[in-house]
Design a protein around this motif. Structure first.
Motif, PDB file in Angstrom:
ATOM      1  N   LEU A  27      47.553  35.094  23.480  1.00  0.00           N
ATOM      2  CA  LEU A  27      48.011  35.362  22.125  1.00  0.00           C
ATOM      3  C   LEU A  27      47.366  34.405  21.122  1.00  0.00           C
ATOM      4  CD1 LEU A  27      51.812  35.917  22.819  1.00  0.00           C
ATOM      5  CD2 LEU A  27      50.115  37.672  22.271  1.00  0.00           C
ATOM      6  N   THR A  28      47.236  34.880  19.902  1.00  0.00           N
ATOM      7  CA  THR A  28      46.593  34.116  18.827  1.00  0.00           C
ATOM      8  C   THR A  28      47.524  33.051  18.267  1.00  0.00           C
ATOM      9  OG1 THR A  28      45.306  36.063  18.229  1.00  0.00           O
ATOM     10  CG2 THR A  28      45.474  34.336  16.585  1.00  0.00           C
ATOM     11  N   LEU A  29      46.969  31.888  17.963  1.00  0.00           N
ATOM     12  CA  LEU A  29      47.722  30.789  17.365  1.00  0.00           C
ATOM     13  C   LEU A  29      46.838  30.084  16.346  1.00  0.00           C
ATOM     14  CD1 LEU A  29      50.281  28.910  17.399  1.00  0.00           C
ATOM     15  CD2 LEU A  29      49.084  27.554  19.129  1.00  0.00           C
ATOM     16  N   SER A  30      47.387  29.808  15.165  1.00  0.00           N
ATOM     17  CA  SER A  30      46.692  29.005  14.168  1.00  0.00           C
ATOM     18  C   SER A  30      47.103  27.549  14.353  1.00  0.00           C
ATOM     19  CB  SER A  30      47.049  29.476  12.753  1.00  0.00           C
ATOM     20  OG  SER A  30      46.354  28.703  11.789  1.00  0.00           O
ATOM     21  N   VAL A  31      46.125  26.684  14.588  1.00  0.00           N
ATOM     22  CA  VAL A  31      46.393  25.295  14.965  1.00  0.00           C
ATOM     23  C   VAL A  31      46.017  24.375  13.811  1.00  0.00           C
ATOM     24  CG1 VAL A  31      45.916  23.488  16.659  1.00  0.00           C
ATOM     25  CG2 VAL A  31      45.903  25.892  17.374  1.00  0.00           C
ATOM     26  N   GLY A  32      47.027  23.741  13.202  1.00  0.00           N
ATOM     27  CA  GLY A  32      46.800  22.864  12.058  1.00  0.00           C
ATOM     28  C   GLY A  32      46.510  21.442  12.502  1.00  0.00           C
ATOM     29  N   LEU A  33      45.279  20.975  12.275  1.00  0.00           N
ATOM     30  CA  LEU A  33      44.814  19.687  12.775  1.00  0.00           C
ATOM     31  C   LEU A  33      44.820  18.621  11.684  1.00  0.00           C
ATOM     32  CD1 LEU A  33      41.656  20.955  14.722  1.00  0.00           C
ATOM     33  CD2 LEU A  33      43.971  20.636  15.619  1.00  0.00           C
ATOM     34  N   ILE A  57      51.388  32.906  13.574  1.00  0.00           N
ATOM     35  CA  ILE A  57      52.153  31.712  13.932  1.00  0.00           C
ATOM     36  C   ILE A  57      51.247  30.509  13.739  1.00  0.00           C
ATOM     37  CG2 ILE A  57      53.255  30.422  15.788  1.00  0.00           C
ATOM     38  CD1 ILE A  57      54.529  32.873  16.770  1.00  0.00           C
ATOM     39  N   ARG A  58      51.713  29.600  12.923  1.00  0.00           N
ATOM     40  CA  ARG A  58      50.952  28.408  12.547  1.00  0.00           C
ATOM     41  C   ARG A  58      51.692  27.181  13.072  1.00  0.00           C
ATOM     42  NH1 ARG A  58      51.682  27.175   6.359  1.00  0.00           N
ATOM     43  NH2 ARG A  58      52.608  25.158   6.809  1.00  0.00           N
ATOM     44  N   ILE A  59      51.022  26.338  13.839  1.00  0.00           N
ATOM     45  CA  ILE A  59      51.628  25.089  14.290  1.00  0.00           C
ATOM     46  C   ILE A  59      50.942  23.930  13.584  1.00  0.00           C
ATOM     47  CG2 ILE A  59      50.160  25.013  16.378  1.00  0.00           C
ATOM     48  CD1 ILE A  59      52.591  23.526  17.714  1.00  0.00           C
ATOM     49  N   ASP A  60      51.711  23.127  12.889  1.00  0.00           N
ATOM     50  CA  ASP A  60      51.177  21.997  12.122  1.00  0.00           C
ATOM     51  C   ASP A  60      51.325  20.684  12.889  1.00  0.00           C
ATOM     52  OD1 ASP A  60      50.559  23.691  10.064  1.00  0.00           O
ATOM     53  OD2 ASP A  60      52.288  23.157   8.822  1.00  0.00           O
ATOM     54  N   ASP A  61      50.650  19.654  12.346  1.00  0.00           N
ATOM     55  CA  ASP A  61      50.805  18.258  12.807  1.00  0.00           C
ATOM     56  C   ASP A  61      50.172  17.979  14.164  1.00  0.00           C
ATOM     57  OD1 ASP A  61      52.227  17.863  10.482  1.00  0.00           O
ATOM     58  OD2 ASP A  61      54.187  17.965  11.440  1.00  0.00           O
ATOM     59  N   ILE A  62      49.180  18.752  14.596  1.00  0.00           N
ATOM     60  CA  ILE A  62      48.504  18.471  15.855  1.00  0.00           C
ATOM     61  C   ILE A  62      47.638  17.231  15.679  1.00  0.00           C
ATOM     62  CG2 ILE A  62      46.871  19.355  17.563  1.00  0.00           C
ATOM     63  CD1 ILE A  62      49.623  20.715  17.566  1.00  0.00           C
ATOM     64  N   GLN A  63      47.822  16.255  16.603  1.00  0.00           N
ATOM     65  CA  GLN A  63      47.159  14.954  16.466  1.00  0.00           C
ATOM     66  C   GLN A  63      47.096  14.244  17.802  1.00  0.00           C
ATOM     67  OE1 GLN A  63      50.032  12.088  14.397  1.00  0.00           O
ATOM     68  NE2 GLN A  63      51.035  14.072  14.079  1.00  0.00           N
ATOM     69  N   SER A  82      48.630  37.901  14.868  1.00  0.00           N
ATOM     70  CA  SER A  82      47.281  37.954  14.326  1.00  0.00           C
ATOM     71  C   SER A  82      46.904  36.549  13.850  1.00  0.00           C
ATOM     72  CB  SER A  82      47.217  38.951  13.163  1.00  0.00           C
ATOM     73  OG  SER A  82      45.917  39.013  12.615  1.00  0.00           O
ATOM     74  N   SER A  83      45.719  36.415  13.324  1.00  0.00           N
ATOM     75  CA  SER A  83      45.276  35.169  12.704  1.00  0.00           C
ATOM     76  C   SER A  83      45.252  35.370  11.188  1.00  0.00           C
ATOM     77  CB  SER A  83      43.873  34.789  13.191  1.00  0.00           C
ATOM     78  OG  SER A  83      42.941  35.795  12.806  1.00  0.00           O
ATOM     79  N   PHE A  84      45.121  34.266  10.445  1.00  0.00           N
ATOM     80  CA  PHE A  84      44.969  34.391   8.987  1.00  0.00           C
ATOM     81  C   PHE A  84      43.719  35.209   8.664  1.00  0.00           C
ATOM     82  CE2 PHE A  84      47.505  30.405   9.073  1.00  0.00           C
ATOM     83  CZ  PHE A  84      48.523  30.798   8.233  1.00  0.00           C
ATOM     84  N   SER A  85      42.617  34.885   9.337  1.00  0.00           N
ATOM     85  CA  SER A  85      41.364  35.591   9.070  1.00  0.00           C
ATOM     86  C   SER A  85      41.477  37.063   9.424  1.00  0.00           C
ATOM     87  CB  SER A  85      40.224  34.945   9.874  1.00  0.00           C
ATOM     88  OG  SER A  85      40.045  33.597   9.503  1.00  0.00           O
ATOM     89  N   GLY A  86      42.211  37.364  10.502  1.00  0.00           N
ATOM     90  CA  GLY A  86      42.387  38.750  10.900  1.00  0.00           C
ATOM     91  C   GLY A  86      43.112  39.553   9.847  1.00  0.00           C
ATOM     92  N   ASP A 132      37.548  28.665  23.039  1.00  0.00           N
ATOM     93  CA  ASP A 132      36.616  29.386  23.912  1.00  0.00           C
ATOM     94  C   ASP A 132      37.149  30.766  24.280  1.00  0.00           C
ATOM     95  OD1 ASP A 132      34.881  27.264  23.840  1.00  0.00           O
ATOM     96  OD2 ASP A 132      35.509  26.419  25.765  1.00  0.00           O
ATOM     97  N   ARG A 133      38.465  30.893  24.313  1.00  0.00           N
ATOM     98  CA  ARG A 133      39.075  32.188  24.634  1.00  0.00           C
ATOM     99  C   ARG A 133      39.312  33.036  23.383  1.00  0.00           C
ATOM    100  NH1 ARG A 133      43.422  31.833  29.514  1.00  0.00           N
ATOM    101  NH2 ARG A 133      42.281  30.452  30.911  1.00  0.00           N
ATOM    102  N   ASN A 134      38.843  32.547  22.249  1.00  0.00           N
ATOM    103  CA  ASN A 134      39.010  33.259  20.968  1.00  0.00           C
ATOM    104  C   ASN A 134      40.478  33.507  20.630  1.00  0.00           C
ATOM    105  OD1 ASN A 134      36.190  33.549  20.379  1.00  0.00           O
ATOM    106  ND2 ASN A 134      36.102  35.203  21.886  1.00  0.00           N
ATOM    107  N   LEU A 135      41.319  32.542  21.001  1.00  0.00           N
ATOM    108  CA  LEU A 135      42.748  32.650  20.719  1.00  0.00           C
ATOM    109  C   LEU A 135      43.190  31.732  19.591  1.00  0.00           C
ATOM    110  CD1 LEU A 135      44.129  32.728  24.386  1.00  0.00           C
ATOM    111  CD2 LEU A 135      43.798  34.670  22.839  1.00  0.00           C
ATOM    112  N   PHE A 136      42.529  30.580  19.451  1.00  0.00           N
ATOM    113  CA  PHE A 136      42.943  29.592  18.454  1.00  0.00           C
ATOM    114  C   PHE A 136      42.100  29.727  17.188  1.00  0.00           C
ATOM    115  CE2 PHE A 136      44.695  26.171  21.591  1.00  0.00           C
ATOM    116  CZ  PHE A 136      45.676  27.071  21.994  1.00  0.00           C
ATOM    117  N   GLU A 137      42.802  29.724  16.067  1.00  0.00           N
ATOM    118  CA  GLU A 137      42.165  29.637  14.756  1.00  0.00           C
ATOM    119  C   GLU A 137      42.482  28.242  14.220  1.00  0.00           C
ATOM    120  OE1 GLU A 137      42.088  32.382  10.802  1.00  0.00           O
ATOM    121  OE2 GLU A 137      44.069  31.796  11.538  1.00  0.00           O
ATOM    122  N   LEU A 138      41.466  27.425  14.007  1.00  0.00           N
ATOM    123  CA  LEU A 138      41.699  26.056  13.574  1.00  0.00           C
ATOM    124  C   LEU A 138      41.878  25.994  12.063  1.00  0.00           C
ATOM    125  CD1 LEU A 138      39.268  23.995  15.834  1.00  0.00           C
ATOM    126  CD2 LEU A 138      41.538  24.936  16.325  1.00  0.00           C
ATOM    127  N   ALA A 139      42.937  25.301  11.658  1.00  0.00           N
ATOM    128  CA  ALA A 139      43.233  25.108  10.239  1.00  0.00           C
ATOM    129  C   ALA A 139      43.196  23.620   9.928  1.00  0.00           C
ATOM    130  CB  ALA A 139      44.602  25.687   9.893  1.00  0.00           C
TER     131      ALA A 139
END
Length: 277
Positions: free
Chosen positions: A63-69, A37-43, A270-274, A89-96
């Motif tokens: 749960l894992t989340l891909s965060v589009g910054l 799950i990828r969420i875009d437009d974080i600002q 999962s994450s993209f990297s996973g 810090d909780r190893n849940l967010f994958e920054l994109a």
């Protein structure tokens, strides 16, 4: 007879109460059966309560989340950055990286694209001590120069859209986990293409249309059958209420959060990297 009654009672208790009729393929040939799950437009300073509410949901459920910054618009809003750091810090967010200033990368030459991505990742490292290996291009637009720039900067994962991948080269580069290989051309060699396969809302111009949960799950199923994984795209504004003029306001639409919660209960995240690893 008593044993039959007990078994039937247990089955009734264990059956979920919601009405979604979805099941993932059981064969190991279908990859990890995972969903990103990828969420875009974080600002910064934009519907903060809404952005925080979505991130809090994933944190609370572990749960894992891909965060589009959007990197030029991140760093001054302490509430937002601290929430991103909490997920990291909780190893849940994958920054994109979702661009520098949400620009269409195809309007720039190779050196300009490389500079934008380099600036974005340098700021990411300063703010979050994190080097991103994921680029989700604004407007889903990319070209050969994008792939060259990514390769030069060791950004190995591109998450655009199925439509953009098909426009680029009929989807020949899309990573297929089932066969564990990258079908990429000379320019994009080494870049993993993991496009969005379905969105929470569909956007066309200024209009948005909610995609039903069953349609989302059906498309997830189709993607897993074809590629071994699926990618769902969210936008922060998906979960914001609208004012009388149809503009987004910083009030959480609880119905959309409830739908998201129901969705994530039906999939394995999962994450993209996973997935690539």
């Amino acid at each position: 007879y008593t044993r039959i009654i007990i078994i039937c009672t247990l089955i009734f208790i264990l059956i979920p109460t919601f009405s979604l009729s979805f099941s993932l393929p059981l064969s190991s040939d279908y990859g990890c059966q995972c969903v990103v799950i990828r969420i875009d437009d974080i600002q910064d300073y934009w519907i903060d309560q809404v952005q925080i509410a979505v991130m809090d949901l994933f944190i609370s459920k572990n749960l894992t989340l891909s965060v589009g910054l959007i990197m030029d618009d991140i760093g001054n809003d302490t509430i937002l950055t601290e929430k991103i750091k909490e997920g990291l810090d909780r190893n849940l967010f994958e920054l994109a990286l979702h661009g520098w200033d949400h620009e269409d990368f195809t309007t720039f030459d190779l050196l300009q694209q490389k500079d934008l991505l380099k600036k974005a990742n340098e700021k990411n490292q300063i703010l979050f001590n994190n080097k991103s290996h994921v680029f989700s291009p604004p407007y889903d637009q990319f070209n050969n120069n994008t792939l060259k720039a990514m390769n030069d900067l060791n950004i190995k994962i591109l998450s655009s859209s199925l439509e953009a991948e098909n426009d680029f080269n009929e989807g020949k580069d899309i990573f297929n986990l089932k066969i564990k290989m990258i079908n990429s051309g000379n320019v994009g060699d080494g870049i993993y293409h993991l496009p969005s396969t379905v969105s929470f809302y569909d956007y066309e111009d200024e209009n948005r249309t909610k995609v039903s949960l069953q349609d989302i799950l059906n498309k997830v199923d189709d993607s897993i059958s074809k590629y071994g994984y699926s990618v769902i795209t969210l936008h922060a504004q998906d979960f914001a209420k609208l004012d009388e003029e149809g503009k987004y306001i910083d009030i959480v639409d609880s119905k959309q959060i409830e739908d998201l919660l129901l969705l994530i209960k039906n999939i394995s995240l999962s994450s993209f990297s996973g997935i690539v690893d």
